[in-house]
Scaffold this active site. Sequence first.
Site, PDB file in Angstrom:
ATOM      1  N   ASN A  93      12.561  21.483 -17.756  1.00 51.56           N
ATOM      2  CA  ASN A  93      11.142  21.450 -18.111  1.00 51.56           C
ATOM      3  C   ASN A  93      10.721  20.172 -18.836  1.00 51.56           C
ATOM      4  O   ASN A  93       9.538  19.961 -19.092  1.00 51.56           O
ATOM      5  CB  ASN A  93      10.768  22.694 -18.925  1.00 51.56           C
ATOM      6  CG  ASN A  93      10.758  23.934 -18.060  1.00 51.56           C
ATOM      7  OD1 ASN A  93      10.811  23.835 -16.829  1.00 51.56           O
ATOM      8  ND2 ASN A  93      10.701  25.108 -18.679  1.00 51.56           N
ATOM      9  N   ASP A 107      11.192  31.830 -22.267  1.00 49.16           N
ATOM     10  CA  ASP A 107      12.194  31.606 -21.220  1.00 49.16           C
ATOM     11  C   ASP A 107      13.565  32.179 -21.575  1.00 49.16           C
ATOM     12  O   ASP A 107      14.499  32.106 -20.774  1.00 49.16           O
ATOM     13  CB  ASP A 107      12.319  30.106 -20.915  1.00 49.16           C
ATOM     14  CG  ASP A 107      11.069  29.553 -20.259  1.00 49.16           C
ATOM     15  OD1 ASP A 107      10.252  30.354 -19.758  1.00 49.16           O
ATOM     16  OD2 ASP A 107      10.894  28.321 -20.257  1.00 49.16           O
ATOM     17  N   ARG A 109       5.177  25.666  -9.335  1.00 49.46           N
ATOM     18  CA  ARG A 109       3.964  25.474 -10.131  1.00 49.46           C
ATOM     19  C   ARG A 109       3.943  24.137 -10.862  1.00 49.46           C
ATOM     20  O   ARG A 109       2.886  23.546 -11.061  1.00 49.46           O
ATOM     21  CB  ARG A 109       3.863  26.559 -11.207  1.00 49.46           C
ATOM     22  CG  ARG A 109       3.727  27.939 -10.735  1.00 49.46           C
ATOM     23  CD  ARG A 109       3.464  28.823 -11.909  1.00 49.46           C
ATOM     24  NE  ARG A 109       2.249  28.415 -12.584  1.00 49.46           N
ATOM     25  CZ  ARG A 109       1.033  28.767 -12.226  1.00 49.46           C
ATOM     26  NH1 ARG A 109       0.866  29.580 -11.223  1.00 49.46           N
ATOM     27  NH2 ARG A 109      -0.017  28.349 -12.884  1.00 49.46           N
ATOM     28  N   CYS A 163       2.209  34.069  -9.359  1.00 45.33           N
ATOM     29  CA  CYS A 163       3.480  33.826 -10.016  1.00 45.33           C
ATOM     30  C   CYS A 163       4.068  35.151 -10.483  1.00 45.33           C
ATOM     31  O   CYS A 163       3.333  36.033 -10.929  1.00 45.33           O
ATOM     32  CB  CYS A 163       3.254  32.910 -11.213  1.00 45.33           C
ATOM     33  SG  CYS A 163       4.709  32.694 -12.197  1.00 45.33           S
TER      34      CYS A 163
HETATM   35  N1  EPU Z   1      -2.479  29.447 -20.141  1.00 48.32           N
HETATM   36  C1  EPU Z   1      -3.839  29.610 -20.020  1.00 48.32           C
HETATM   37  N2  EPU Z   1      -4.532  28.586 -19.460  1.00 48.32           N
HETATM   38  C2  EPU Z   1      -3.956  27.426 -19.044  1.00 48.32           C
HETATM   39  C3  EPU Z   1      -2.564  27.293 -19.202  1.00 48.32           C
HETATM   40  C4  EPU Z   1      -1.858  28.321 -19.763  1.00 48.32           C
HETATM   41  O1  EPU Z   1      -4.393  30.627 -20.378  1.00 48.32           O
HETATM   42  O2  EPU Z   1      -4.663  26.528 -18.567  1.00 48.32           O
HETATM   43  C5  EPU Z   1      -1.693  30.541 -20.740  1.00 48.32           C
HETATM   44  C6  EPU Z   1      -0.623  31.053 -19.800  1.00 48.32           C
HETATM   45  O3  EPU Z   1      -1.142  32.032 -18.928  1.00 48.32           O
HETATM   46  C7  EPU Z   1       0.405  31.603 -20.752  1.00 48.32           C
HETATM   47  C8  EPU Z   1       0.332  30.638 -21.920  1.00 48.32           C
HETATM   48  O4  EPU Z   1      -0.950  30.025 -21.820  1.00 48.32           O
HETATM   49  O5  EPU Z   1       0.050  32.874 -21.200  1.00 48.32           O
HETATM   50  C9  EPU Z   1       1.395  29.571 -21.934  1.00 48.32           C
HETATM   51  O6  EPU Z   1       1.477  28.926 -20.673  1.00 48.32           O
HETATM   52  P1  EPU Z   1       1.917  27.412 -20.526  1.00 48.32           P
HETATM   53  O7  EPU Z   1       0.793  26.657 -19.899  1.00 48.32           O
HETATM   54  O8  EPU Z   1       2.449  26.903 -21.808  1.00 48.32           O
HETATM   55  O9  EPU Z   1       3.082  27.513 -19.456  1.00 48.32           O
HETATM   56  P2  EPU Z   1       3.433  26.404 -18.394  1.00 48.32           P
HETATM   57  O10 EPU Z   1       3.153  25.070 -18.929  1.00 48.32           O
HETATM   58  O11 EPU Z   1       2.836  26.772 -17.079  1.00 48.32           O
HETATM   59  C10 EPU Z   1       5.880  26.001 -19.165  1.00 48.32           C
HETATM   60  C11 EPU Z   1       7.254  26.123 -18.576  1.00 48.32           C
HETATM   61  C12 EPU Z   1       7.590  27.584 -18.404  1.00 48.32           C
HETATM   62  C13 EPU Z   1       7.544  28.258 -19.762  1.00 48.32           C
HETATM   63  C14 EPU Z   1       6.159  28.051 -20.398  1.00 48.32           C
HETATM   64  C15 EPU Z   1       6.055  28.590 -21.802  1.00 48.32           C
HETATM   65  C16 EPU Z   1       7.456  24.114 -17.274  1.00 48.32           C
HETATM   66  C17 EPU Z   1       7.559  23.470 -15.947  1.00 48.32           C
HETATM   67  N3  EPU Z   1       7.276  25.428 -17.299  1.00 48.32           N
HETATM   68  O12 EPU Z   1       4.989  26.617 -18.257  1.00 48.32           O
HETATM   69  O13 EPU Z   1       8.925  27.642 -17.913  1.00 48.32           O
HETATM   70  O14 EPU Z   1       7.804  29.626 -19.644  1.00 48.32           O
HETATM   71  O15 EPU Z   1       5.855  26.648 -20.450  1.00 48.32           O
HETATM   72  O16 EPU Z   1       6.979  27.987 -22.634  1.00 48.32           O
HETATM   73  O17 EPU Z   1       7.568  23.455 -18.290  1.00 48.32           O
HETATM   74  C18 EPU Z   1      10.757  28.535 -16.743  1.00 48.32           C
HETATM   75  O18 EPU Z   1      11.355  27.469 -16.957  1.00 48.32           O
HETATM   76  O19 EPU Z   1      11.327  29.569 -16.309  1.00 48.32           O
HETATM   77  C19 EPU Z   1       9.330  28.604 -17.033  1.00 48.32           C
HETATM   78  C20 EPU Z   1       8.541  29.535 -16.528  1.00 48.32           C
END
Ligand code: EPU
Length: 463
Positions: free
Chosen positions: A21, A306, A91, A115
């Site tokens: 990540n 995670d 994603r 997802c």
């Molecule tokens: N959210 C919103 N709006 C947005 C973005 C996020 O409401 O525009 C919400 C999401 O629905 C969630 C929360 O905010 O409830 C956190 O989501 P976040 O955006 O932080 O997640 P992400 O950036 O899509 C990354 C990791 C994930 C990890 C999450 C949380 C990467 C590529 N992915 O996802 O990793 O679970 O942060 O730490 O960095 C994994 O590696 O298995 C994985 C899913």
Amino acid sequence: MFVVRGGRPLRGRVSVSGAKNAALPIMAAALAARGTTVLRGVPDLVDVTTLSQVLQSLGMTVERQADGALELTAADEQRCLADYEMVRRMRASVCVLGPLLGRRGRACVSLPGGCNIGHRPIDLHLKGLRALGAEITIDRGYVFARADKLVGTDIYLGGSFGSTVTGTCNVLCAAVFAKGTTTISAAACEPEVIDLGRYLNAMGAKIEGLGTPLLRIQGVEELNAVEYTVIPDRIEAATLLIAATMAGGRLQVDNVEPMHLAAVIDVLRMVGVGIEIQGRTVCVTAPERIRSVDITALPYPGIPTDVQAQLTALLSMADGISVVTDKVFPDRFMHIPELMRMGANVRREGASSIIGGVKTLTGACVMASDLRASAALLLAALAADGESVIRRVYHLDRGYESLEKKLNQVGADIVRVADLPETMPASLQLSDEEQQPLAVDSSDSPPPPKFLSKSEFARHRIK
Ligand code: EPU
């Protein structure tokens, strides 16, 4: 699929790979660099291959060198389209949005779509980019973004579930090119965001406050390509520590940043695990019995979402009742019904699961639904009595580099075989008697399914 013979303690030494990540947004940010970027510590994963293909479609050359380094060069800066067929596979492809907009002034990126771990909108990404002056429309499932010149401003990036990791990455990558000063408050503080920020700073960006919720960015005209080493994967490290706790034994895990694992190490100590930390090595000694504990997954520095599934697997074997809550992804519980097939005693209540610990888990055939769920099922299978089959381990391959090889080197017995129904090991097959219907006259009932013999099964093994 994996066939796992459980009940073998783990003993020895393993080394953690670079962080998926951190690597993904850093690779995407290389889009914005002038010259050739050399990235070290990028794990060899399906997700990295997928993003490499997205970047190639955006005019980059991406090559893995003999020494493992990944070299990326922007050869054609006219291309701006990240197609649905690629983005739907991963994603994190959405991380190209910020760098494209910042450097090329235009981006057309497919919306990621559904997802397995719950609702994952990108509204905060778009809010941040719009605040910088980008014109954004959504049409036919694509985000069309355009900006002749981005302008620095104050952006609040918090949402209903806290900060956003890849959202902060996207806005950061665009803001480094914005005229003047940008502040991002409620920025994500995850180590992977810090790593991206350090990489951007190494290229000439001016970002202050990394690791805090308030980032201050002074815009620059250009970023110059550099050599950079990605941080170790804290989620892989946590998974390995939990594996040894559940399977028993003593495991030395190298290439760890212990600070990044403070919350997980604290939980492991609370449940009775012996932990010794020396520099970048963490040594774990499994306890006789695991104590129950209540935990909540939160943004960093809290317990990572995670690792929630892996900790649920661990606590399913604890003495007493534990409550596991996920405040980041409140629907991330697909692993529970599968753990229950292995004898776990878990009840879901909204964003929590209530776990009544059992003494032993038993081997079963289970199905992985996503990356971390597959890790949790693998850990449960290592600790279970008897053999287990884990289907759909392609989820695991997306995010763990050689996990089964690393675990086998320290005493696990995991065999990868072709994912075919007839490759069920003999120990999980029902006896003829168990397959008989209740009626005495079974002349009309269909014949029981045919399974392969042990030697036929061995032929399906994947080296
Ligand atoms: N959210 C919103 N709006 C947005 C973005 C996020 O409401 O525009 C919400 C999401 O629905 C969630 C929360 O905010 O409830 C956190 O989501 P976040 O955006 O932080 O997640 P992400 O950036 O899509 C990354 C990791 C994930 C990890 C999450 C949380 C990467 C590529 N992915 O996802 O990793 O679970 O942060 O730490 O960095 C994994 O590696 O298995 C994985 C899913």
